[in-house]
Motif scaffolding. Structure first.
Motif, PDB file in Angstrom:
ATOM      1  N   PRO A 128       0.847  -1.196   0.000  1.00 12.32           N
ATOM      2  CA  PRO A 128       0.000   0.000   0.000  1.00 12.32           C
ATOM      3  C   PRO A 128       0.882   1.245   0.000  1.00 12.32           C
ATOM      4  O   PRO A 128       1.959   1.230   0.611  1.00 12.32           O
ATOM      5  N   GLY A 129       0.453   2.272  -0.704  1.00  9.86           N
ATOM      6  CA  GLY A 129       1.253   3.496  -0.791  1.00  9.86           C
ATOM      7  C   GLY A 129       2.104   3.536  -2.048  1.00  9.86           C
ATOM      8  O   GLY A 129       2.708   4.556  -2.347  1.00  9.86           O
ATOM      9  N   GLU A 223       2.991  -0.625   9.688  1.00 11.40           N
ATOM     10  CA  GLU A 223       1.693  -1.085   9.188  1.00 11.40           C
ATOM     11  C   GLU A 223       1.788  -1.723   7.815  1.00 11.40           C
ATOM     12  O   GLU A 223       0.777  -2.061   7.200  1.00 11.40           O
ATOM     13  N   GLY A 224       3.011  -1.795   7.299  1.00 12.66           N
ATOM     14  CA  GLY A 224       3.177  -2.431   5.987  1.00 12.66           C
ATOM     15  C   GLY A 224       2.997  -1.485   4.822  1.00 12.66           C
ATOM     16  O   GLY A 224       2.884  -1.917   3.680  1.00 12.66           O
TER      17      GLY A 224
END
Lengths: 457, 457
Positions: A128-129, A223-224
Motif C-alpha cells: 500500500p502506498g 503497518e506495511g
C-alpha cells in the motif's frame, strides 16, 4: 442478426473497433467484454486529473457503457475474458463479481487487451502506498491518498512520460518530489544530450532528479505501508510512491492461444490489423506491435492515439471496408510544468541498431521572433543519415509553442524527406509564431550543410 | 579582389544573399545599395511594435549596416539604384541626399527591390494621417501619430494579414477600430466560409468590420489631414487611417531593363533564383514570383521567410555552391488578438482556376483534449482533389495552439500526400497538446471518407 464480433477490452482500441464496425454494418452482433468499470477512457489524462486540471473522472470517459449500448453494442462490464479458443471460435468469459464462467462463440475476434505496467521486481513494490498510473481506479487511489493522508514527499520511480507528468502533478499538489531513474538522464525516449536539458529544467522546478539510480526495495512502515524507496545510492523517504516505469503489452491470452508475438511481446498484425496468419482474429492498441516506418522493424508504442486509429481500422475492415494502419514514425509529446518535450523517429542508439550511419545537429532558437514577447527558448535536434541526408529522427525541448513543432518533422519522416529537402519547407511564419527561419528549418539547414561537408571529407 | 557582386536592396533577401556569398567566398567584392536607413529589418514586426510588444525599433533590426560592414560587406546606405544597364554590366546609383549619380560595374547582380504597397487610387489617399505599413519609417510615423495626436478612431483599409494585425495593434492601443474590406469576408487569403469565422471573432473583439465595402475617398479636414474614409456605404470618421491593402512586386528597374516579369509583375527566376534567361542576374524576395507547388503556376507571396531563404540560395550559388528554392505551397499564419489564422495550399477558387475538381470538409475540434483546461476551439478546413484524394489546401481558424498546426498540412502538401494517407500520420498526442485524434487527423479522415463516397456515387 449478422455475424458475431467479440471484442476483448473496452478501452480506446476495442471500443473504436466495435463502434466503427457497428456503424458500418448495423446487423453485426458486437459483444464487448471489459473487466473494469469504465469504457473508452483516457488513461493519458490521469496525470492531469491528479494535478487538478480535470475536476471529475467522468470527464476522462469519452463514452460510457450505456452510451455504447444505445448505439447497439452489447457491452458486458465486469467481465474478463480468461481464455481464447480459436479452434472452436470461442472465448471463455468470467464474471469478475461472481466468478462464473461462460463460453461465447465468435465469428470475428478483436483483441484489445492493452498493456500492463512494468513493476521493478523488488521487495515492497506491491505494498500500500505504491501506486501505478494505468487505470482510472489507479488515479482515484492516488487522489484518495492525497486527500486522506496528506503526503508531503513523493518519490516517482521512472523518468519517462508518465514519470515526468506525475512529477508535475505532485509538484502542483505541493509535494516535495524526487524522481528516480536508472538511465543516465530522464526522458530516455530522448537521446541523453536532450534528456540532460529536461533534467536541468526539472531541477529548476524544484524536482530532485536521481539518475543512474536503481531501486532496490520499497521499505515499509510498521503497518506495511511504503515509507521510503531504497536505491543503490541511499534511501529516499516517501509518503507516496508513484510508478512511471513503463508498460508491456498485455498478451497472456494471445500467447496461451498460440498467436504470434514480436520481440517486445506484442501481438504481430498485418497492415489491416489482422493477427498474422489468422483469418478472423484482429488486434489493436497497446497489446500490438507496430511497424516502425523509419527503422523497418516492429516496435511497441503504447499511445491512445494509435489505439484509436488502429481500432477504427479494424472496425472499418469488419464493417466491409478497407483500411490500413501503415505504421508509426514514433512521435510523442509531453510536458513537465512549462517545459515541453517532443520526439519522433529514431534515437542515436536505435540508428546504430538498424545500421544507419548518422550525423546530428542541435540548434537553440526561439518559438517566436526574438523580439516578440511570446518568444520562448526551444532546442531542436535532428538526426540525418550520412550521404543520403535522410531525416532519421527529431527531438525538441522547449517552452510554450515548442512541442507540436515535432509534427512537421513527423510528416517529413513519414515521407522519407532529406534534411536538404526540408530546408525548403514552407512552414508558417509570422512574428508571434516563429522567427523568419523556423527553428526546425534552421536545424534542417545545419544538418544539410553537415551532411554535405561529411560527404566531401 | 574577386568578382564584384552588386546587390540592390538591403533588407532580408538582399542581405541574406550578400552575407552568404561573402561567407562562402571571402574574396568576393560585395556591394549593397540600400536607399533607406536600415538593413535586415523585420517589416512583419511593425504591427507588434505599434501594438507595444516591441519597445524599440532596434529590436526589429536583425543586423545593422555597421554589423554587415564588419563582416566585409560594402554597404552603401541612402543610395538608390535608379537604373540597370545589363548590356554594360552596370547599375546607376544615386545618393538620396545629394542626388549625385554614379555608375557601378558588376560581375553578378542581385535584385532584392522588395514590394510596394497597393494604395487604392482614390482622392486623399496620400494625405497626412494615412499610413502605410511597409518600412520602419512607416511604423515610426504611426507611433508618432499615436503619441502626438492621441487619435480615438482608427480606420484600417484592407482586412488581410497586415490589416488584421494593425487592427489588433490599434485595439490594444485603446482605439475604436473599423476595418473596411472590399471582399465579402475579411482575410480573403482564406475561403469566405473560414473568413466568416474571422469576421465574427473580430466583431467579438469590438472591431467594426465593414465587408463588401469599397473606399471612394479619404476626406480631409481644413488642414488637409485625413478626417474620414468615405465608402460606398457611407462615411467612417477616422483620426488615423492605416492601409493594409497588400503589395505588388517593386520591379520598375527590372522592367525597364527588359527582365522577364510574370503575371503578378514579379521577376521570373529559375530554381536557383537566377533571372530566367540571364546569366549573371539574380533576384529574390518580395520582387520575384515563386513556383506554386500545388497549382504548378507562378505566384507572388511577399513573406520575410521566403525572402531569407531565397536570398541565401542566391548567396550559396554565388559562393560556388549549389542551392535551389523549389517553390512554395502557400503557407501563412497570422493572428488578431487571441484569434489565430492559418492557411496553406489553394483556396477553392484557385482550385477552380487550375482545373481541379475538389471536395471540402470543415471540422470543429479543440487544440487539446476536451477535458484539459488549455483546450481551445479550432476549426480546420481541408480541400482535397476528387478521385485521387490529393490534399490541395488547408485553412485553420482557432485560438492558442491552432495556427502552427498548419505546418503538418504544409509538409503534407509539399509531399503531395492524399487525405487518405494523412489519416495515418503520426502526429504528437498528449492531453495538453491534442485530442486523441488531432483536429488535422479528424479532418483528413472526414475528407478521405468524403472522397470515397464521392467516387462511389
Amino acid at each position: 442478426m449478422g455475424k458475431r464480433v467479440v471484442v476483448v477490452g473496452g478501452d480506446a482500441a476495442g471500443m473504436s473497433a466495435a463502434a466503427q464496425a457497428k456503424r458500418l454494418k448495423p446487423d453485426l452482433d458486437v459483444v464487448v467484454f471489459e473487466r473494469g468499470r469504465h469504457t473508452s477512457y483516457s488513461a493519458c489524462g490521469i496525470p492531469y486529473w491528479v494535478a487538478g486540471d480535470v475536476d471529475d473522472v467522468t470527464q476522462l470517459v469519452a463514452r460510457t457503457p450505456e452510451e455504447h449500448r444505445r448505439r447497439g453494442l452489447d457491452v458486458r462490464m465486469g467481465t474478463e475474458v480468461v481464455a481464447l479458443d480459436p479452434e472452436r471460435g470461442e472465448v471463455v468469459a468470467r464474471d469478475v463479481g461472481t466468478g462464473s464462467e461462460s463460453r461465447v462463440a465468435y465469428d470475428e475476434l478483436v483483441l484489445a487487451t492493452g498493456a500492463r505496467p512494468l513493476r521493478p521486481p523488488v521487495p515492497g513494490i506491491d505494498a500500500p502506498g505504491v501506486h501505478g498510473v494505468q487505470t482510472l481506479d489507479d488515479g482515484e487511489a492516488i487522489l484518495d491518498a492525497l486527500r486522506s493522508r496528506e503526503p508531503r514527499r513523493a518519490v516517482v520511480v521512472g523518468g519517462g512520460y508518465i514519470g515526468v507528468e506525475m512529477a508535475e502533478a505532485m509538484v502542483r499538489r505541493g509535494l516535495e518530489v524526487t524522481v528516480v531513474d536508472m538511465a543516465a538522464e530522464p526522458m530516455s525516449t530522448l537521446d541523453p544530450d536532450m534528456g540532460a536539458l529536461v533534467h536541468k529544467a526539472m531541477e529548476g522546478l524544484g524536482i530532485d532528479v536521481r539518475t543512474s539510480t536503481a531501486v532496490r526495495e520499497v521499505a515499509l512502515d510498521a503497518e506495511g505501508r511504503a515509507r521510503a524507496v531504497v536505491t543503490d545510492a541511499g534511501e529516499l523517504p516517501a509518503d507516496i510512491v508513484v510508478l512511471g516505469t513503463g508498460v508491456r503489452p498485455e498478451t497472456r491470452l494471445a500467447q496461451e492461444a498460440g498467436l504470434p508475438l514480436g520481440r517486445f511481446g506484442g501481438v504481430t498484425v498485418d497492415l489491416r490489423m489482422r493477427v498474422c496468419g489468422r483469418e478472423n482474429i484482429w488486434a489493436a492498441g497497446d497489446c500490438v506491435e507496430s511497424l516502425g516506418l523509419v527503422s523497418g522493424a516492429r516496435i511497441h508504442v503504447a499511445l491512445g492515439t494509435h489505439a484509436n486509429k488502429q481500432g477504427r481500422v479494424i472496425g472499418t475492415n469488419l464493417g466491409g471496408g478497407y483500411a490500413t494502419f501503415p505504421g508509426v514514425v514514433g512521435t510523442a509529446v509531453s510536458k513537465v510544468c512549462d517545459l515541453q518535450i517532443a520526439r519522433t523517429g529514431l534515437r542515436e542508439f536505435e540508428c546504430d541498431e538498424v545500421g544507419f550511419s548518422w550525423l546530428t545537429v542541435v540548434v537553440d532558437s526561439t518559438t517566436a521572433a526574438g523580439y516578440h514577447p511570446e518568444a520562448q527558448p526551444i532546442t531542436v535536434k535532428l538526426i540525418a543519415e550520412r550521404r543520403t541526408g535522410r531525416l532519421l529522427g527529431a527531438q525538441i525541448v522547449g517552452k510554450e509553442g515548442a512541442a507540436k513543432r515535432i509534427d512537421a518533422c513527423a510528416v517529413a519522416l513519414w515521407n522519407r524527406m532529406t534534411v536538404e529537402e526540408m530546408t525548403a519547407l514552407d512552414l508558417g511564419y509570422a512574428p508571434p509564431f516563429s522567427p523568419a527561419w523556423d527553428p526546425v528549418l534552421i536545424a534542417a539547414r545545419k544538418a544539410a550543410d553537415l551532411v554535405a561537408e561529411d560527404t566531401c571529407r
